[in-house]
Write an enzyme that holds these catalytic residues in place. Sequence first.
Site, short mmCIF file in Angstrom:
data_model
loop_
_atom_site.label_atom_id
_atom_site.label_comp_id
_atom_site.label_asym_id
_atom_site.label_seq_id
_atom_site.Cartn_x
_atom_site.Cartn_y
_atom_site.Cartn_z
N LYS A 1 0.89 -1.18 0.00
CA LYS A 1 0.00 0.00 0.00
C LYS A 1 0.92 1.22 0.00
O LYS A 1 1.44 1.62 1.04
CB LYS A 1 -0.88 -0.03 1.25
N GLU B 1 9.54 1.51 10.95
CA GLU B 1 10.54 2.57 10.77
C GLU B 1 9.79 3.88 10.85
O GLU B 1 9.02 4.22 9.94
CB GLU B 1 11.24 2.39 9.42
N CYS C 1 13.53 11.21 6.89
CA CYS C 1 13.37 10.85 8.30
C CYS C 1 14.67 11.02 9.06
O CYS C 1 14.67 11.27 10.25
CB CYS C 1 12.88 9.41 8.40
N GLU D 1 8.53 16.58 15.14
CA GLU D 1 9.08 16.37 13.80
C GLU D 1 8.28 17.25 12.83
O GLU D 1 7.06 17.10 12.70
CB GLU D 1 8.95 14.91 13.40
P1 NAD Z 1 2.18 8.42 7.42
O1 NAD Z 1 2.33 7.65 8.67
O2 NAD Z 1 1.16 9.49 7.38
O3 NAD Z 1 1.82 7.46 6.20
C1 NAD Z 1 2.65 6.39 5.83
C2 NAD Z 1 1.80 5.34 5.17
O4 NAD Z 1 0.88 4.81 6.11
C3 NAD Z 1 0.95 5.86 4.00
O5 NAD Z 1 0.93 4.88 3.00
C4 NAD Z 1 -0.41 6.01 4.64
O6 NAD Z 1 -1.49 5.93 3.74
C5 NAD Z 1 -0.43 4.85 5.59
N1 NAD Z 1 -1.35 4.98 6.72
C6 NAD Z 1 -1.72 6.12 7.35
N2 NAD Z 1 -2.61 5.82 8.35
C7 NAD Z 1 -2.78 4.48 8.33
C8 NAD Z 1 -3.56 3.57 9.10
N3 NAD Z 1 -4.36 4.00 10.09
N4 NAD Z 1 -3.49 2.25 8.82
C9 NAD Z 1 -2.69 1.81 7.82
N5 NAD Z 1 -1.93 2.62 7.05
C10 NAD Z 1 -1.98 3.94 7.31
O7 NAD Z 1 3.62 8.96 7.05
P2 NAD Z 1 4.02 9.89 5.81
O8 NAD Z 1 3.50 11.26 6.09
O9 NAD Z 1 3.66 9.22 4.54
O10 NAD Z 1 5.62 9.88 5.89
C11 NAD Z 1 6.34 10.75 6.69
C12 NAD Z 1 6.72 10.08 7.99
O11 NAD Z 1 7.48 8.91 7.71
C13 NAD Z 1 7.63 10.93 8.86
O12 NAD Z 1 7.24 10.79 10.21
C14 NAD Z 1 9.01 10.31 8.66
O13 NAD Z 1 9.92 10.50 9.71
C15 NAD Z 1 8.63 8.87 8.53
N6 NAD Z 1 9.70 8.13 7.86
C16 NAD Z 1 10.46 7.28 8.60
C17 NAD Z 1 11.51 6.58 8.01
C18 NAD Z 1 12.37 5.65 8.79
O14 NAD Z 1 13.09 4.87 8.17
N7 NAD Z 1 12.33 5.65 10.11
C19 NAD Z 1 11.78 6.78 6.64
C20 NAD Z 1 10.99 7.67 5.93
C21 NAD Z 1 9.94 8.33 6.54
#
Ligand code: NAD
Length: 486
Positions: free
Chosen positions: A178, A254, A288, A390
């Site tokens: 997804k 992550e 991130c 963040e």
């Molecule tokens: P997000 O958590 O909003 O979304 C990530 C994914 O999760 C998307 O595909 C979204 O549709 C899905 N999602 C959202 N709510 C959900 C739910 N209730 N159930 C299942 N899936 C759901 O994150 P984002 O805004 O897409 O990405 C940015 C974030 O990702 C930042 O916090 C960043 O630090 C983090 N990030 C972490 C790493 C790492 O390796 N630690 C790497 C890249 C990004």
Amino acid sequence: MKEIKHYINGQYVGSVSGKLFNNVNPANGKVISKVHEAGREEVDAAVQAAKAALSGPWGKLTVDQRSAILHKVAAGINARFDEFLEAECLDTGKPKSMASHIDIPRGAANFSVFADMVKNVPAESFEMSTPDGTGAINYAVRRPKGVIGVISPWNLPLLLMTWKVGPALACGNTVVVKPSEETPTTTALLGEVMKEAGVPDGVFNVVHGFGGDSAGAFLTEHPLVDGFTFTGETRTGEVIMKSAAKGIRDISLELGGKNAGLVFADCDMDKAIEGTLRSAFVNCGQVCLGTERVYVERSIFDEFVARLKVGAEELRVGPPDDPNANMGPLVSLRHREKVLSYYQKAVDDGATVITGGGVPDMPNEFAGGAWVQPTIWTGLADDSAVVTDEIFGPCCHIRPFDTEEEAIELANSLPYGLASAIWSENITRAHRVAGQVDAGIVWVNSWFLRDLRTSFGGSKQSGIGREGGVHSLEFYTEMKNICIKL
Ligand code: NAD
């Protein structure tokens, strides 16, 4: 207008509901494509296809055969490099100069690296004694975990999704992906590459949609998924963890960070400035691992702030095709609202705005884009939300420190523990501080440098588990212990 469909059991299919959502180019606000939103029915079809494929031709391949197919996937991405590049840059707005060096090559490498690595997994095997003296051989084999639900974010869409799909498939699992609703295109395109490479139908599936009450939640709630690997925000990670608890499914998370850079007076200032500029502003701050908190030893504080300001003001903000652009827009206008709310909060909390703090002037054709200025602040209290949350934008706050102990305490003061960067030419100090900073990854005099064979992940609220190298292979397999009495 182009439509983006799900990829289920080797076919591109639309949603039964006919529900579509807009995929928007963040550089100009224009709709690029319409994306099918999966309901429970499409998610179920994808999971059922993945389950069935486990025991189909995929499950019967040897490691060498699987590895050869994954090398073809890597070659397939490289053969269509320009198409992937164009799609990634349209979805994210990031400069092509960056995506062509990082996102797309790493997307391909995530298949070739794990295709090789899986062939060299160390085995456990022991001869043991038994009370009757005949002895036994006790060994362990790794088996695929099963159907893996892959939920990925928008900041490095192809790179972070393949970082999970590559090792999952190398270990013999099947996947339902997804991708983020903001960046669906390269994941959709990967279905074609999988087909061309000879990946059997049902092994790689993609469903599009949003998180809560949409494809993301439907996937995590599906009882036939055996494990989840997720990259995204910490709060989303909590929700996914709860879903995974039902049925005791394994998770790898992550998550977010609020990473600290520690700049000591004994650093090489040129390196520290160059590295901090990259870590704060590359990908428009949407990494991130990026540094949003910079702590600088007081004796060099003024010089550091002045030089970082010059560097930030030299950054060129521009669209993907501009070969000189260092920074594109944020991923969406919605995300820009969030980032700009922190820009305002910084002012409200009494920050000194060293540079930026607003929206750059862009030519008319990009007026509808999600642009923001690279921004630096000083003077905020340690408990300002700008320093503790963040933001995920091109910004950082710089604060002085007086002692090494204080620097470590500041770095460790938040509930996150993803990454940290130490700038010092004193190797003893570098080892000492690196050992005491609570973070899954610590860089010394560098940033974003990592051998793919090493572990990657965060501590505290930045994640659970490690991926990378043998750690990925551990997550994507189950050990089976077999003991044969002789
Ligand atoms: P997000 O958590 O909003 O979304 C990530 C994914 O999760 C998307 O595909 C979204 O549709 C899905 N999602 C959202 N709510 C959900 C739910 N209730 N159930 C299942 N899936 C759901 O994150 P984002 O805004 O897409 O990405 C940015 C974030 O990702 C930042 O916090 C960043 O630090 C983090 N990030 C972490 C790493 C790492 O390796 N630690 C790497 C890249 C990004």
